[in-house]
Write an enzyme that holds these catalytic residues in place. Structure first.
Site, short mmCIF file in Angstrom:
data_model
loop_
_atom_site.label_atom_id
_atom_site.label_comp_id
_atom_site.label_asym_id
_atom_site.label_seq_id
_atom_site.Cartn_x
_atom_site.Cartn_y
_atom_site.Cartn_z
N GLY A 176 0.82 -1.21 0.00
CA GLY A 176 0.00 0.00 0.00
C GLY A 176 0.85 1.26 0.00
N GLY A 177 0.19 2.40 0.03
CA GLY A 177 0.88 3.69 -0.10
C GLY A 177 1.95 3.91 0.95
N ILE A 178 1.58 3.85 2.22
CA ILE A 178 2.55 4.12 3.28
C ILE A 178 3.46 2.91 3.48
CG2 ILE A 178 2.76 4.55 5.77
CD1 ILE A 178 0.23 6.29 5.57
N ASN A 182 1.27 -2.17 9.90
CA ASN A 182 0.81 -1.06 9.05
C ASN A 182 -0.50 -1.37 8.33
OD1 ASN A 182 1.23 1.28 6.99
ND2 ASN A 182 1.19 -0.58 5.73
N ALA A 183 -0.79 -2.65 8.05
CA ALA A 183 -2.01 -2.98 7.28
C ALA A 183 -3.22 -2.44 8.02
CB ALA A 183 -2.13 -4.49 7.11
N THR A 196 -10.23 1.48 6.26
CA THR A 196 -11.35 2.27 6.77
C THR A 196 -12.62 1.70 6.13
OG1 THR A 196 -11.06 3.80 4.93
CG2 THR A 196 -10.11 4.46 7.02
N GLN A 217 -16.36 7.61 11.66
CA GLN A 217 -15.27 6.63 11.83
C GLN A 217 -15.25 6.02 13.23
OE1 GLN A 217 -11.50 8.40 10.59
NE2 GLN A 217 -11.81 7.55 8.55
N TYR A 220 -13.21 2.82 12.90
CA TYR A 220 -11.77 3.05 12.61
C TYR A 220 -11.06 3.72 13.80
CZ TYR A 220 -7.71 4.90 9.98
OH TYR A 220 -6.45 5.20 9.54
P1 NAP Z 1 -3.45 1.42 1.60
O1 NAP Z 1 -2.70 2.09 0.50
O2 NAP Z 1 -4.91 1.13 1.41
O3 NAP Z 1 -2.69 0.09 1.99
C1 NAP Z 1 -3.18 -0.80 2.94
C2 NAP Z 1 -2.35 -2.05 2.87
O4 NAP Z 1 -2.87 -2.96 3.86
C3 NAP Z 1 -2.41 -2.74 1.54
O5 NAP Z 1 -1.14 -3.26 1.22
C4 NAP Z 1 -3.40 -3.89 1.77
O6 NAP Z 1 -3.13 -5.01 0.96
C5 NAP Z 1 -3.10 -4.21 3.22
N1 NAP Z 1 -4.23 -4.86 3.87
C6 NAP Z 1 -5.45 -4.36 4.15
N2 NAP Z 1 -6.21 -5.27 4.73
C7 NAP Z 1 -5.47 -6.40 4.82
C8 NAP Z 1 -5.71 -7.70 5.32
N3 NAP Z 1 -6.89 -8.06 5.85
N4 NAP Z 1 -4.70 -8.60 5.27
C9 NAP Z 1 -3.50 -8.28 4.74
N5 NAP Z 1 -3.23 -7.07 4.23
C10 NAP Z 1 -4.20 -6.13 4.27
O7 NAP Z 1 -3.37 2.28 2.96
P2 NAP Z 1 -2.33 3.39 3.42
O8 NAP Z 1 -2.93 4.72 3.14
O9 NAP Z 1 -0.96 3.09 2.93
O10 NAP Z 1 -2.41 3.18 5.00
C11 NAP Z 1 -1.49 2.36 5.72
C12 NAP Z 1 -1.77 2.53 7.20
O11 NAP Z 1 -1.67 3.91 7.55
C13 NAP Z 1 -3.17 2.11 7.61
O12 NAP Z 1 -3.12 1.43 8.85
C14 NAP Z 1 -3.92 3.41 7.74
O13 NAP Z 1 -4.99 3.33 8.66
C15 NAP Z 1 -2.83 4.34 8.22
N6 NAP Z 1 -3.06 5.75 7.92
C16 NAP Z 1 -3.12 6.22 6.64
C17 NAP Z 1 -3.32 7.59 6.41
C18 NAP Z 1 -3.35 8.17 5.02
O14 NAP Z 1 -3.52 9.39 4.88
N7 NAP Z 1 -3.17 7.39 3.97
C19 NAP Z 1 -3.49 8.45 7.48
C20 NAP Z 1 -3.44 7.94 8.77
C21 NAP Z 1 -3.21 6.60 8.98
P3 NAP Z 1 -4.17 -5.44 -0.21
O15 NAP Z 1 -4.31 -4.22 -1.09
O16 NAP Z 1 -3.52 -6.60 -0.84
O17 NAP Z 1 -5.45 -5.76 0.52
#
Ligand code: NAP
Length: 249
Positions: free
Chosen positions: A17-19, A91-92, A95, A153, A156
């Site tokens: 994913g992104g982060i 990190n996974a 929302t 949320q 979440y």
């Molecule tokens: P993202 O791009 O949607 O990536 C999420 C990752 O988690 C993906 O690689 C996804 O894999 C994996 N994932 C989700 N559900 C899963 C499961 N059941 N089993 C295994 N892998 C799973 O999200 P992101 O924006 O990078 O966020 C990463 C973390 O940062 C999250 O915890 C999020 O809550 C937190 N966060 C993000 C932001 C933001 O602005 N982006 C802000 C605050 C906090 P698949 O695609 O293969 O399912």
């Protein structure tokens, strides 16, 4: 300050994913061997190919973080293939937003299972080995909204506030054993999810961020890499707010 993670093995959940992808690259850039897990095979294969073309050698396993047995098997496999896990980045996360009035049990349960059960499923099988070896770093990726709350949320934010409870308790359990446990709480980061928000709404969000822009995945990754380092040995049980000043505690 040079961070050297040569010889360390890291497991970053949700590394495609992104982060997560930025965290994988940052840890690998500091010398760590990095493994991750994912659900979406096609996306993971694309990510593996794209990063391999740029010289990275990531290992990726198709395991859902809600699958307790699957996570334990994956961890055993990583430890066999790469060596004992020294660094975990939980990190996974997902929302699934709606007001509580409209919240279904499925939306509640799914977010809790993925964002919270994952902490147990990934960390519990590793913790004894880490404490036994006398060195470990655990970084849990929470959210600004776990600190300030957010309409729509309840599911979440419950998980993201809960993550830091896990951090503080585990930090105390393992502090004397060379293992640190910390939380990083990102604000709005320029990932695909946030960039997909319509521009006018995104601009409203940015207007509420004192530094005047979104954060980058690389900025979050740099904090995670520092917390994973030898230099961060005296930091434990902390919650790093990294949100451009949007929520000051
Ligand atoms: P993202 O791009 O949607 O990536 C999420 C990752 O988690 C993906 O690689 C996804 O894999 C994996 N994932 C989700 N559900 C899963 C499961 N059941 N089993 C295994 N892998 C799973 O999200 P992101 O924006 O990078 O966020 C990463 C973390 O940062 C999250 O915890 C999020 O809550 C937190 N966060 C993000 C932001 C933001 O602005 N982006 C802000 C605050 C906090 P698949 O695609 O293969 O399912």
């Amino acid at each position: 300050m040079k961070i050297d993670l040569t010889g360390k093995v890291a497991l970053v959940t949700g590394g495609t994913g992104g982060i997560g992808a930025a965290i994988c690259e940052s840890l690998a850039g500091a010398g760590a061997k990095v493994a991750t897990n994912y659900r979406n095979e096609e996306k993971a294969q694309e990510w593996l190919k794209e990063t391999a073309d740029r010289g990275f050698d990531f290992k990726a396993y198709q395991v859902d973080v809600t699958d307790t047995e699957g996570c334990a098997k994956m961890i055993a496999q990583i430890e066999e293939e790469l060596g004992p896990i020294d660094i975990i980045v939980n990190n996974a996360g997902i929302t699934w937003d709606t007001t509580l009035r409209k919240m279904t049990k499925e939306k509640w349960d799914t977010v809790l299972r993925i964002n919270l059960d994952s902490l147990f499923n990934i960390t519990q099988p590793v913790i004894e080995g880490m404490t036994g070896r006398g060195w470990g770093r655990i970084v849990n990726i929470s959210s600004i909204n776990g600190q300030k709350g957010q309409i729509g949320q309840t599911n979440y934010t419950t998980t993201k506030a809960g993550m830091h409870g896990f951090t503080m308790s585990l930090a105390q359990e393992v502090a004397r054993k060379g293992v640190t446990v910390n939380t990083v709480s990102p604000g709005y980061i320029a990932t695909e999810m946030v960039m997909a928000v319509p521009e006018d709404i995104r601009n409203q969000i940015i207007a509420g961020i004192p530094v005047g822009r979104l954060g980058t995945p690389e900025e979050i990754a740099a904090t995670v890499t520092f917390l994973s380092s030898e230099q961060a040995a005296f930091v434990t049980g902390a919650n790093f707010a990294q949100n451009g000043g949007q929520h000051m505690m």
